[in-house]
Scaffold this motif. Sequence first.
Motif, PDB file in Angstrom:
ATOM      1  N   MET A   1       0.847  -1.166   0.000  1.00 38.88           N
ATOM      2  CA  MET A   1       0.000   0.000   0.000  1.00 38.88           C
ATOM      3  C   MET A   1       0.898   1.236   0.000  1.00 38.88           C
ATOM      4  N   THR A   2       0.587   2.178  -0.829  1.00 38.30           N
ATOM      5  CA  THR A   2       1.364   3.413  -0.896  1.00 38.30           C
ATOM      6  C   THR A   2       0.700   4.480  -0.039  1.00 38.30           C
ATOM      7  N   ALA A   3       1.410   5.546   0.175  1.00 37.34           N
ATOM      8  CA  ALA A   3       0.873   6.643   0.980  1.00 37.34           C
ATOM      9  C   ALA A   3      -0.391   7.211   0.361  1.00 37.34           C
ATOM     10  N   GLU A   4      -0.497   7.165  -0.954  1.00 39.27           N
ATOM     11  CA  GLU A   4      -1.685   7.704  -1.624  1.00 39.27           C
ATOM     12  C   GLU A   4      -2.926   6.847  -1.401  1.00 39.27           C
ATOM     13  N   THR A   5      -2.734   5.562  -1.087  1.00 35.73           N
ATOM     14  CA  THR A   5      -3.891   4.677  -0.952  1.00 35.73           C
ATOM     15  C   THR A   5      -4.284   4.393   0.487  1.00 35.73           C
ATOM     16  N   VAL A   6      -3.537   4.915   1.436  1.00 39.85           N
ATOM     17  CA  VAL A   6      -3.862   4.687   2.847  1.00 39.85           C
ATOM     18  C   VAL A   6      -5.135   5.450   3.192  1.00 39.85           C
ATOM     19  N   GLU A   7      -6.101   4.733   3.736  1.00 42.87           N
ATOM     20  CA  GLU A   7      -7.342   5.379   4.155  1.00 42.87           C
ATOM     21  C   GLU A   7      -7.195   5.888   5.581  1.00 42.87           C
ATOM     22  N   THR A   8      -7.787   7.010   5.841  1.00 41.61           N
ATOM     23  CA  THR A   8      -7.763   7.586   7.182  1.00 41.61           C
ATOM     24  C   THR A   8      -8.931   7.028   7.970  1.00 41.61           C
ATOM     25  N   GLU A   9      -8.633   6.473   9.136  1.00 44.42           N
ATOM     26  CA  GLU A   9      -9.688   5.971  10.016  1.00 44.42           C
ATOM     27  C   GLU A   9     -10.248   7.110  10.854  1.00 44.42           C
ATOM     28  N   THR A  10     -11.492   6.983  11.216  1.00 45.79           N
ATOM     29  CA  THR A  10     -12.093   7.929  12.140  1.00 45.79           C
ATOM     30  C   THR A  10     -11.982   7.338  13.537  1.00 45.79           C
ATOM     31  N   TRP A  11     -11.227   8.015  14.381  1.00 45.20           N
ATOM     32  CA  TRP A  11     -10.999   7.529  15.737  1.00 45.20           C
ATOM     33  C   TRP A  11     -12.022   8.142  16.675  1.00 45.20           C
ATOM     34  N   GLU A  12     -12.581   7.301  17.514  1.00 51.62           N
ATOM     35  CA  GLU A  12     -13.521   7.752  18.524  1.00 51.62           C
ATOM     36  C   GLU A  12     -12.741   8.284  19.727  1.00 51.62           C
ATOM     37  N   THR A  13     -13.203   9.372  20.311  1.00 56.40           N
ATOM     38  CA  THR A  13     -12.586   9.881  21.527  1.00 56.40           C
ATOM     39  C   THR A  13     -12.996   8.981  22.679  1.00 56.40           C
ATOM     40  N   ILE A  14     -12.008   8.534  23.422  1.00 56.55           N
ATOM     41  CA  ILE A  14     -12.246   7.619  24.541  1.00 56.55           C
ATOM     42  C   ILE A  14     -11.677   8.242  25.810  1.00 56.55           C
ATOM     43  N   SER A  15     -12.473   8.247  26.859  1.00 52.65           N
ATOM     44  CA  SER A  15     -12.003   8.704  28.169  1.00 52.65           C
ATOM     45  C   SER A  15     -11.457   7.504  28.929  1.00 52.65           C
ATOM     46  N   TYR A  16     -10.422   7.730  29.702  1.00 58.52           N
ATOM     47  CA  TYR A  16      -9.743   6.674  30.451  1.00 58.52           C
ATOM     48  C   TYR A  16      -9.903   6.974  31.936  1.00 58.52           C
ATOM     49  N   THR A  17     -10.475   6.026  32.678  1.00 61.91           N
ATOM     50  CA  THR A  17     -10.718   6.212  34.098  1.00 61.91           C
ATOM     51  C   THR A  17     -10.164   5.042  34.897  1.00 61.91           C
ATOM     52  N   ALA A  18     -10.181   5.197  36.217  1.00 60.56           N
ATOM     53  CA  ALA A  18      -9.770   4.135  37.135  1.00 60.56           C
ATOM     54  C   ALA A  18     -10.747   4.125  38.300  1.00 60.56           C
ATOM     55  N   ASP A  19     -11.187   2.936  38.689  1.00 58.27           N
ATOM     56  CA  ASP A  19     -12.126   2.761  39.797  1.00 58.27           C
ATOM     57  C   ASP A  19     -11.520   1.830  40.836  1.00 58.27           C
ATOM     58  N   VAL A  20     -11.994   1.950  42.083  1.00 62.88           N
ATOM     59  CA  VAL A  20     -11.452   1.145  43.174  1.00 62.88           C
ATOM     60  C   VAL A  20     -12.561   0.444  43.945  1.00 62.88           C
ATOM     61  N   VAL A  21     -12.407  -0.861  44.105  1.00 58.21           N
ATOM     62  CA  VAL A  21     -13.237  -1.651  45.014  1.00 58.21           C
ATOM     63  C   VAL A  21     -12.426  -1.729  46.304  1.00 58.21           C
ATOM     64  N   CYS A  22     -12.790  -0.902  47.271  1.00 53.93           N
ATOM     65  CA  CYS A  22     -12.069  -0.801  48.538  1.00 53.93           C
ATOM     66  C   CYS A  22     -12.840  -1.596  49.584  1.00 53.93           C
ATOM     67  N   ILE A  23     -12.225  -2.658  50.078  1.00 57.96           N
ATOM     68  CA  ILE A  23     -12.898  -3.593  50.980  1.00 57.96           C
ATOM     69  C   ILE A  23     -12.359  -3.437  52.398  1.00 57.96           C
ATOM     70  N   ARG A  24     -13.308  -3.367  53.330  1.00 61.53           N
ATOM     71  CA  ARG A  24     -12.994  -3.312  54.764  1.00 61.53           C
ATOM     72  C   ARG A  24     -13.839  -4.376  55.422  1.00 61.53           C
ATOM     73  N   GLY A  25     -13.212  -5.478  55.828  1.00 62.02           N
ATOM     74  CA  GLY A  25     -13.969  -6.581  56.426  1.00 62.02           C
ATOM     75  C   GLY A  25     -14.972  -7.132  55.441  1.00 62.02           C
ATOM     76  N   ALA A  26     -16.259  -7.075  55.797  1.00 61.20           N
ATOM     77  CA  ALA A  26     -17.328  -7.585  54.923  1.00 61.20           C
ATOM     78  C   ALA A  26     -18.023  -6.456  54.159  1.00 61.20           C
ATOM     79  N   ASP A  27     -17.400  -5.271  54.153  1.00 59.45           N
ATOM     80  CA  ASP A  27     -18.016  -4.109  53.506  1.00 59.45           C
ATOM     81  C   ASP A  27     -17.167  -3.601  52.352  1.00 59.45           C
ATOM     82  N   VAL A  28     -17.813  -2.859  51.465  1.00 61.64           N
ATOM     83  CA  VAL A  28     -17.148  -2.202  50.347  1.00 61.64           C
ATOM     84  C   VAL A  28     -17.476  -0.710  50.420  1.00 61.64           C
ATOM     85  N   LEU A  29     -16.507   0.114  50.085  1.00 61.19           N
ATOM     86  CA  LEU A  29     -16.676   1.559  50.153  1.00 61.19           C
ATOM     87  C   LEU A  29     -17.336   2.078  48.876  1.00 61.19           C
TER      88      LEU A  29
END
Length: 143
Positions: A1-29
Amino acid sequence: MTAETVETETWETISYTADVVCIRGADVLMIVRGDAPYEGQLALPGGGVNRGEISRVAAARELLEETGVVVDPADLVLVGVYDRPDRDPRGRVVTAAYVVTVPDDTAARAGSDAAAAQWVPLDAPGDLAFDHGQIVAHARSIR
């Protein structure tokens, strides 16, 4: 494939997060969400991963900001990556979820965008926002 034939993809914007399951004994926060979506509903502490930050560090930071609970990022154990396209009504959000166990005398207080912070039974946390019920169930199974 040459540079002239490369198709441009449409990229979706994605948010990146982090979550925590914090456990204390038999409970979760849980936090009570102070903002839409799911305002007033229980959810795991968590939030966006900042530029230059890894998800494990973001998870510990968000836990501290939203609940006042301090954990060492090295103590967080990956539960999984959750990337179902419709998991958040605000758009495409991918989260890395972690689990950590804290001492039985660990106290929590609401901070940041959390309206409240509370310990709930780990085996019956109730109706949770987003896919957080699934994340808690997975965390229980690897614990």
